[in-house]
Design a protein around this motif. Structure first.
Motif, PDB file in Angstrom:
ATOM      1  N   GLN A 162       0.847  -1.194   0.000  1.00 52.53           N
ATOM      2  CA  GLN A 162       0.000   0.000   0.000  1.00 52.53           C
ATOM      3  C   GLN A 162       0.883   1.245   0.000  1.00 52.53           C
ATOM      4  O   GLN A 162       1.458   1.576   1.020  1.00 52.53           O
ATOM      5  N   TRP A 163       1.034   2.013  -1.105  1.00 52.89           N
ATOM      6  CA  TRP A 163       0.456   1.779  -2.413  1.00 52.89           C
ATOM      7  C   TRP A 163       1.547   2.025  -3.441  1.00 52.89           C
ATOM      8  O   TRP A 163       1.675   3.112  -3.979  1.00 52.89           O
ATOM      9  N   VAL A 164       2.319   1.013  -3.676  1.00 53.24           N
ATOM     10  CA  VAL A 164       3.430   1.120  -4.630  1.00 53.24           C
ATOM     11  C   VAL A 164       3.833  -0.263  -5.150  1.00 53.24           C
ATOM     12  O   VAL A 164       3.615  -1.278  -4.486  1.00 53.24           O
ATOM     13  N   TRP A 165       4.337  -0.276  -6.383  1.00 57.18           N
ATOM     14  CA  TRP A 165       4.899  -1.495  -6.957  1.00 57.18           C
ATOM     15  C   TRP A 165       6.410  -1.374  -6.908  1.00 57.18           C
ATOM     16  O   TRP A 165       6.953  -0.343  -7.318  1.00 57.18           O
ATOM     17  N   VAL A 166       7.106  -2.402  -6.424  1.00 55.97           N
ATOM     18  CA  VAL A 166       8.572  -2.390  -6.433  1.00 55.97           C
ATOM     19  C   VAL A 166       9.053  -3.637  -7.180  1.00 55.97           C
ATOM     20  O   VAL A 166       8.602  -4.749  -6.901  1.00 55.97           O
ATOM     21  N   GLN A 194       2.906  -7.356   0.442  1.00 57.82           N
ATOM     22  CA  GLN A 194       3.398  -7.137   1.800  1.00 57.82           C
ATOM     23  C   GLN A 194       2.248  -7.004   2.792  1.00 57.82           C
ATOM     24  O   GLN A 194       2.407  -7.221   3.975  1.00 57.82           O
ATOM     25  N   ASP A 195       1.053  -6.612   2.286  1.00 57.28           N
ATOM     26  CA  ASP A 195      -0.024  -6.337   3.226  1.00 57.28           C
ATOM     27  C   ASP A 195      -1.369  -6.976   2.854  1.00 57.28           C
ATOM     28  O   ASP A 195      -1.774  -7.948   3.453  1.00 57.28           O
ATOM     29  N   VAL A 196      -2.038  -6.381   1.846  1.00 62.55           N
ATOM     30  CA  VAL A 196      -3.394  -6.845   1.530  1.00 62.55           C
ATOM     31  C   VAL A 196      -3.450  -7.431   0.116  1.00 62.55           C
ATOM     32  O   VAL A 196      -2.430  -7.533  -0.563  1.00 62.55           O
ATOM     33  N   LEU A 197      -4.652  -7.771  -0.321  1.00 60.69           N
ATOM     34  CA  LEU A 197      -4.845  -8.282  -1.670  1.00 60.69           C
ATOM     35  C   LEU A 197      -4.623  -7.172  -2.702  1.00 60.69           C
ATOM     36  O   LEU A 197      -5.193  -6.088  -2.582  1.00 60.69           O
ATOM     37  N   PRO A 213      -1.559 -12.071  -0.005  1.00 61.98           N
ATOM     38  CA  PRO A 213      -0.519 -11.959   1.025  1.00 61.98           C
ATOM     39  C   PRO A 213      -0.074 -13.347   1.507  1.00 61.98           C
ATOM     40  O   PRO A 213      -0.874 -14.283   1.511  1.00 61.98           O
ATOM     41  N   ASN A 214       1.189 -13.450   1.859  1.00 62.40           N
ATOM     42  CA  ASN A 214       1.793 -14.687   2.374  1.00 62.40           C
ATOM     43  C   ASN A 214       1.908 -15.813   1.345  1.00 62.40           C
ATOM     44  O   ASN A 214       2.057 -16.971   1.695  1.00 62.40           O
ATOM     45  N   VAL A 294      -5.297   3.812   6.515  1.00 59.65           N
ATOM     46  CA  VAL A 294      -4.000   3.160   6.714  1.00 59.65           C
ATOM     47  C   VAL A 294      -2.933   4.106   6.168  1.00 59.65           C
ATOM     48  O   VAL A 294      -3.041   4.561   5.032  1.00 59.65           O
ATOM     49  N   PRO A 295      -1.896   4.446   6.943  1.00 56.52           N
ATOM     50  CA  PRO A 295      -0.839   5.289   6.376  1.00 56.52           C
ATOM     51  C   PRO A 295      -0.089   4.501   5.300  1.00 56.52           C
ATOM     52  O   PRO A 295       0.127   3.303   5.460  1.00 56.52           O
ATOM     53  N   PRO A 296       0.274   5.175   4.180  1.00 53.67           N
ATOM     54  CA  PRO A 296       0.996   4.453   3.131  1.00 53.67           C
ATOM     55  C   PRO A 296       2.343   3.936   3.640  1.00 53.67           C
ATOM     56  O   PRO A 296       2.928   4.527   4.545  1.00 53.67           O
ATOM     57  N   ALA A 297       2.799   2.833   3.046  1.00 56.31           N
ATOM     58  CA  ALA A 297       4.141   2.331   3.351  1.00 56.31           C
ATOM     59  C   ALA A 297       5.144   3.403   2.953  1.00 56.31           C
ATOM     60  O   ALA A 297       4.883   4.202   2.053  1.00 56.31           O
ATOM     61  N   ALA A 298       6.293   3.430   3.631  1.00 52.31           N
ATOM     62  CA  ALA A 298       7.321   4.431   3.306  1.00 52.31           C
ATOM     63  C   ALA A 298       7.729   4.272   1.849  1.00 52.31           C
ATOM     64  O   ALA A 298       7.831   3.153   1.347  1.00 52.31           O
TER      65      ALA A 298
END
Ligand SMILES: [Cu+2]
Length: 306
Positions: A162-166, A194-197, A213-214, A294-298
């Protein structure tokens, strides 16, 4: 009376031919309604779509032209309020109109399954096996023998959060926020969340895969057309889900290798992240909605921020 019957059959025949030819033409047009065919898989999918459009057009034109014919040529005369002839069932007709749709549905199902098998995209195989131990196993075993999968495979890790593609290229151990792909090479992605669907969706490739996830999900395809395309998230993954987009750059294998080498020399830097900047903006606003999010991931540190 005889002549009338011959005329009726001729009308029916002409109508059927006109409907068939028009449907085939509409089916051919279907290709132009879609994005460019940028992956080998898109050729298979577009053939399937064209087939479905042809079939749909045939049914639609068949029904509407019959209706129009009846309305125009078999109108009741003015002031005729008598009932039509009492028709009570017709076994032969009912058998035919039940059998034809069943055969059509089986044809569509068989063709679709065949296309899915030919694509050999892998997908969440261990999950599929769990739910369908008999059906899928042989398909995957068979797909492994196809020449497409014997080619050298380019492996890339995809991390959705949430919310980026790496994107991580293990060969050189570099990361980017733009997905670079060599054309005419089999690509194998390891999709992780890393977090949700989230949903990995590239319309120009006609490919879509949920990321659970997982679970690392193997996902294979072959880009065939150099150019710039877009990757979007196909699953609603939270407040800033709409910002979860990335460029997909398909280039010649030489250009791709050059990009890898050049990117490997760059020090990791902070990627610009729309979700993070929008989130920062809302906390500065004078009017607060009071809705929690939800705060965005760094923002990720990547060699190529794109
Ligand atoms: Cu997402």
């Amino acid at each position: 009376m005889k002549i009338q019957k011959i005329l009726n059959i001729l009308t029916l025949l002409t109508g059927a031919i006109a409907v068939t030819v028009t449907s085939l033409w509409i089916g051919k047009q279907a290709y132009s309604w879609l994005p460019p065919q940028a992956a080998a898989e898109s050729l298979l999918i577009d053939d399937l779509i064209s087939f479905l459009v042809t079939l749909g057009a045939f049914i639609f034109l068949g029904v509407t032209s019959t209706l129009m014919y009846s309305v125009i040529f078999h109108r009741a005369v003015k002031d005729d309020f008598t009932d039509g002839p009492p028709i009570e069932g017709n076994i032969a007709l009912e058998v035919v109109w039940t059998a034809i749709p069943i055969l059509l549905v089986l044809w569509i199902a068989g063709y679709s399954y065949q296309v899915y098998e030919q694509m050999g995209i892998q997908g969440p195989s261990e999950l599929v096996h769990l739910h369908n131990p008999l059906g899928m196993e042989s398909a995957y075993a068979e797909a492994k023998d196809t020449p497409a999968l014997a080619e050298p495979v380019e492996k890339i890790d995809v991390l959705a959060k949430q919310w980026v593609w790496v994107f991580h290229y293990p060969e050189r151990d570099i990361t980017s926020t733009e997905l670079h792909l060599p054309s005419d090479r089999r690509i194998r992605l390891a999709l992780k969340s890393q977090d949700v669907l989230h949903g990995f969706y590239i319309p120009a490739f006609r490919l879509k895969q949920d990321i659970i996830p997982n679970h690392a999900i193997d996902f294979e395809f072959t880009p065939i057309r150099p150019g710039k395309y877009s990757l979007t998230d196909s699953q609603y993954s939270g407040t800033y889900f709409a910002t979860m987009q990335a460029n997909v750059i398909v280039e010649s294998p030489e250009d791709y290798q050059q990009w890898l080498a050049q990117t490997a020399t760059q020090k990791p830097s902070l990627a610009t992240n729309q979700a993070a900047s929008e989130y920062a903006q809302t906390s500065n606003q004078s009017v607060q909605t009071g809705w929690v999010t939800v705060p965005p991931a760094a923002p990720p540190l990547v060699n190529s921020p794109g």
